[in-house]
Design a protein around this motif. Structure first.
Motif, PDB file in Angstrom:
ATOM      1  N   GLY A 194       0.776  -1.226   0.000  1.00  0.00           N
ATOM      2  CA  GLY A 194       0.000   0.000   0.000  1.00  0.00           C
ATOM      3  C   GLY A 194       0.813   1.284   0.000  1.00  0.00           C
ATOM      4  O   GLY A 194       0.250   2.367   0.139  1.00  0.00           O
ATOM      5  N   HIS A 195       2.126   1.174  -0.179  1.00  0.00           N
ATOM      6  CA  HIS A 195       2.959   2.385  -0.252  1.00  0.00           C
ATOM      7  C   HIS A 195       2.781   3.014  -1.634  1.00  0.00           C
ATOM      8  O   HIS A 195       2.915   2.345  -2.648  1.00  0.00           O
ATOM      9  N   ASP A 196       2.496   4.303  -1.645  1.00  0.00           N
ATOM     10  CA  ASP A 196       2.291   4.970  -2.925  1.00  0.00           C
ATOM     11  C   ASP A 196       3.408   5.959  -3.250  1.00  0.00           C
ATOM     12  O   ASP A 196       3.257   6.806  -4.111  1.00  0.00           O
ATOM     13  N   LEU A 197       4.559   5.830  -2.564  1.00  0.00           N
ATOM     14  CA  LEU A 197       5.647   6.754  -2.835  1.00  0.00           C
ATOM     15  C   LEU A 197       6.129   6.605  -4.273  1.00  0.00           C
ATOM     16  O   LEU A 197       6.079   5.509  -4.838  1.00  0.00           O
ATOM     17  N   PRO A 198       6.568   7.695  -4.867  1.00  0.00           N
ATOM     18  CA  PRO A 198       7.107   7.608  -6.225  1.00  0.00           C
ATOM     19  C   PRO A 198       8.353   6.728  -6.261  1.00  0.00           C
ATOM     20  O   PRO A 198       9.227   6.857  -5.401  1.00  0.00           O
ATOM     21  N   VAL A 199       8.410   5.831  -7.234  1.00  0.00           N
ATOM     22  CA  VAL A 199       9.557   4.946  -7.409  1.00  0.00           C
ATOM     23  C   VAL A 199      10.118   5.175  -8.808  1.00  0.00           C
ATOM     24  O   VAL A 199       9.397   5.065  -9.799  1.00  0.00           O
ATOM     25  N   VAL A 200      11.415   5.498  -8.850  1.00  0.00           N
ATOM     26  CA  VAL A 200      12.120   5.653 -10.112  1.00  0.00           C
ATOM     27  C   VAL A 200      13.088   4.483 -10.230  1.00  0.00           C
ATOM     28  O   VAL A 200      14.000   4.333  -9.423  1.00  0.00           O
ATOM     29  N   MET A 201      12.850   3.633 -11.213  1.00  0.00           N
ATOM     30  CA  MET A 201      13.724   2.487 -11.433  1.00  0.00           C
ATOM     31  C   MET A 201      14.980   2.954 -12.172  1.00  0.00           C
ATOM     32  O   MET A 201      14.894   3.835 -13.039  1.00  0.00           O
ATOM     33  N   ILE A 202      16.118   2.361 -11.807  1.00  0.00           N
ATOM     34  CA  ILE A 202      17.380   2.681 -12.477  1.00  0.00           C
ATOM     35  C   ILE A 202      18.079   1.382 -12.860  1.00  0.00           C
ATOM     36  O   ILE A 202      17.976   0.383 -12.150  1.00  0.00           O
ATOM     37  N   SER A 203      18.770   1.404 -13.988  1.00  0.00           N
ATOM     38  CA  SER A 203      19.475   0.202 -14.420  1.00  0.00           C
ATOM     39  C   SER A 203      20.565   0.541 -15.430  1.00  0.00           C
ATOM     40  O   SER A 203      20.397   1.429 -16.258  1.00  0.00           O
ATOM     41  N   GLY A 204      21.639  -0.194 -15.331  1.00  0.00           N
ATOM     42  CA  GLY A 204      22.716  -0.083 -16.300  1.00  0.00           C
ATOM     43  C   GLY A 204      22.542  -1.075 -17.434  1.00  0.00           C
ATOM     44  O   GLY A 204      23.269  -1.053 -18.416  1.00  0.00           O
ATOM     45  N   HIS A 205      21.569  -1.973 -17.273  1.00  0.00           N
ATOM     46  CA  HIS A 205      21.346  -3.013 -18.275  1.00  0.00           C
ATOM     47  C   HIS A 205      19.883  -3.032 -18.701  1.00  0.00           C
ATOM     48  O   HIS A 205      19.331  -4.073 -19.006  1.00  0.00           O
ATOM     49  N   GLY A 206      19.267  -1.856 -18.663  1.00  0.00           N
ATOM     50  CA  GLY A 206      17.838  -1.771 -18.940  1.00  0.00           C
ATOM     51  C   GLY A 206      17.514  -2.013 -20.396  1.00  0.00           C
ATOM     52  O   GLY A 206      18.294  -1.730 -21.293  1.00  0.00           O
ATOM     53  N   THR A 207      16.343  -2.555 -20.596  1.00  0.00           N
ATOM     54  CA  THR A 207      15.808  -2.733 -21.939  1.00  0.00           C
ATOM     55  C   THR A 207      14.458  -2.019 -21.983  1.00  0.00           C
ATOM     56  O   THR A 207      13.896  -1.681 -20.945  1.00  0.00           O
ATOM     57  N   VAL A 208      13.952  -1.808 -23.159  1.00  0.00           N
ATOM     58  CA  VAL A 208      12.632  -1.206 -23.296  1.00  0.00           C
ATOM     59  C   VAL A 208      11.606  -2.084 -22.589  1.00  0.00           C
ATOM     60  O   VAL A 208      10.718  -1.591 -21.891  1.00  0.00           O
ATOM     61  N   GLU A 209      11.739  -3.397 -22.728  1.00  0.00           N
ATOM     62  CA  GLU A 209      10.809  -4.326 -22.086  1.00  0.00           C
ATOM     63  C   GLU A 209      10.827  -4.177 -20.564  1.00  0.00           C
ATOM     64  O   GLU A 209       9.776  -4.145 -19.920  1.00  0.00           O
ATOM     65  N   THR A 210      12.016  -4.050 -19.986  1.00  0.00           N
ATOM     66  CA  THR A 210      12.133  -3.870 -18.535  1.00  0.00           C
ATOM     67  C   THR A 210      11.500  -2.557 -18.107  1.00  0.00           C
ATOM     68  O   THR A 210      10.789  -2.496 -17.097  1.00  0.00           O
ATOM     69  N   ALA A 211      11.736  -1.508 -18.860  1.00  0.00           N
ATOM     70  CA  ALA A 211      11.158  -0.206 -18.534  1.00  0.00           C
ATOM     71  C   ALA A 211       9.629  -0.255 -18.600  1.00  0.00           C
ATOM     72  O   ALA A 211       8.949   0.270 -17.712  1.00  0.00           O
ATOM     73  N   VAL A 212       9.093  -0.889 -19.619  1.00  0.00           N
ATOM     74  CA  VAL A 212       7.649  -1.016 -19.752  1.00  0.00           C
ATOM     75  C   VAL A 212       7.082  -1.820 -18.588  1.00  0.00           C
ATOM     76  O   VAL A 212       6.065  -1.444 -17.984  1.00  0.00           O
ATOM     77  N   GLN A 213       7.731  -2.929 -18.244  1.00  0.00           N
ATOM     78  CA  GLN A 213       7.281  -3.741 -17.105  1.00  0.00           C
ATOM     79  C   GLN A 213       7.302  -2.933 -15.813  1.00  0.00           C
ATOM     80  O   GLN A 213       6.384  -3.024 -14.998  1.00  0.00           O
ATOM     81  N   ALA A 214       8.343  -2.153 -15.618  1.00  0.00           N
ATOM     82  CA  ALA A 214       8.463  -1.343 -14.398  1.00  0.00           C
ATOM     83  C   ALA A 214       7.304  -0.360 -14.287  1.00  0.00           C
ATOM     84  O   ALA A 214       6.683  -0.227 -13.226  1.00  0.00           O
ATOM     85  N   VAL A 215       6.981   0.316 -15.365  1.00  0.00           N
ATOM     86  CA  VAL A 215       5.900   1.295 -15.347  1.00  0.00           C
ATOM     87  C   VAL A 215       4.554   0.591 -15.156  1.00  0.00           C
ATOM     88  O   VAL A 215       3.711   1.045 -14.378  1.00  0.00           O
ATOM     89  N   LYS A 216       4.353  -0.535 -15.823  1.00  0.00           N
ATOM     90  CA  LYS A 216       3.111  -1.286 -15.657  1.00  0.00           C
ATOM     91  C   LYS A 216       2.932  -1.739 -14.214  1.00  0.00           C
ATOM     92  O   LYS A 216       1.808  -1.853 -13.730  1.00  0.00           O
ATOM     93  N   ARG A 217       4.036  -2.010 -13.521  1.00  0.00           N
ATOM     94  CA  ARG A 217       3.977  -2.504 -12.149  1.00  0.00           C
ATOM     95  C   ARG A 217       3.977  -1.374 -11.112  1.00  0.00           C
ATOM     96  O   ARG A 217       3.998  -1.639  -9.931  1.00  0.00           O
ATOM     97  N   GLY A 218       3.954  -0.136 -11.592  1.00  0.00           N
ATOM     98  CA  GLY A 218       3.791   0.971 -10.659  1.00  0.00           C
ATOM     99  C   GLY A 218       4.953   1.920 -10.506  1.00  0.00           C
ATOM    100  O   GLY A 218       4.907   2.809  -9.656  1.00  0.00           O
ATOM    101  N   ALA A 219       6.011   1.760 -11.303  1.00  0.00           N
ATOM    102  CA  ALA A 219       7.121   2.715 -11.242  1.00  0.00           C
ATOM    103  C   ALA A 219       6.683   4.028 -11.899  1.00  0.00           C
ATOM    104  O   ALA A 219       5.878   4.032 -12.827  1.00  0.00           O
ATOM    105  N   ASP A 220       7.221   5.111 -11.388  1.00  0.00           N
ATOM    106  CA  ASP A 220       6.901   6.426 -11.952  1.00  0.00           C
ATOM    107  C   ASP A 220       7.743   6.739 -13.172  1.00  0.00           C
ATOM    108  O   ASP A 220       7.312   7.483 -14.046  1.00  0.00           O
ATOM    109  N   ASP A 221       8.961   6.182 -13.206  1.00  0.00           N
ATOM    110  CA  ASP A 221       9.847   6.454 -14.339  1.00  0.00           C
ATOM    111  C   ASP A 221      10.966   5.422 -14.328  1.00  0.00           C
ATOM    112  O   ASP A 221      11.088   4.620 -13.400  1.00  0.00           O
ATOM    113  N   PHE A 222      11.793   5.470 -15.356  1.00  0.00           N
ATOM    114  CA  PHE A 222      12.894   4.526 -15.526  1.00  0.00           C
ATOM    115  C   PHE A 222      14.080   5.296 -16.084  1.00  0.00           C
ATOM    116  O   PHE A 222      13.943   5.961 -17.108  1.00  0.00           O
ATOM    117  N   LEU A 223      15.212   5.238 -15.387  1.00  0.00           N
ATOM    118  CA  LEU A 223      16.426   5.915 -15.850  1.00  0.00           C
ATOM    119  C   LEU A 223      17.525   4.892 -16.111  1.00  0.00           C
ATOM    120  O   LEU A 223      17.703   3.952 -15.338  1.00  0.00           O
TER     121      LEU A 223
END
Length: 140
Positions: free
Chosen positions: A80-109
């Motif tokens: 139930g935590h609604d704090l903004p979450v920004v995912m970060i990755s050095g090995h990110g893919t478009v698929e990972t970024a899309v999954q992160a946002v679908k699962r509730g991340a605010d952004d992906f860097l």
């Protein structure tokens, strides 16, 4: 005029000490308080402690040594935590970024992190969170 969240606590969860230090320095210079975590279990534990839920935002690495960041994100949202979450990755893919946002991340860097991009992303996430809280209050 100051940014919406200055003075708030921002959690940084990354297994790389250099990334944690860099983000802590960038955010600290802008007036944010920073708490650092090297694994997902530690940040989840802190969020469950008194005062932990008062964090303004979280920078969360996708690849952590104990549990992956997307699983941490799922657990944060399930609790139930609604704090903004920004995912970060050095090995990110478009698929990972899309999954992160679908699962509730605010952004992906992607790493390496650019100073201006980090600050702009954080400020936007904090502003969206503030507006959502105001909307919820008005809807009551």
């Amino acid at each position: 005029m100051s940014a919406p969240g200055r003075g708030q606590t921002v959690f940084v969860c990354d297994d790389a000490p250099g990334i944690r230090r860099t983000l802590a320095q960038i955010l600290g210079d802008e007036g944010y308080r920073v708490e650092e975590f090297e694994d997902g279990t530690s940040v989840l534990h802190r969020l469950s402690e008194p005062g932990g839920a008062a964090a303004g935002a979280l920078f969360l690495d996708v690849w952590l040594p104990d549990i992956d960041g997307l699983t941490v994100l799922d657990q944060i949202r399930a609790r139930g935590h609604d704090l903004p979450v920004v995912m970060i990755s050095g090995h990110g893919t478009v698929e990972t970024a899309v999954q992160a946002v679908k699962r509730g991340a605010d952004d992906f860097l992607e790493k390496p992190l650019a100073l201006e991009r980090v600050l702009l992303t954080l400020e936007r996430a904090l502003e969206r969170s503030r507006l959502a809280r105001e909307r919820d209050v008005l809807a009551r």
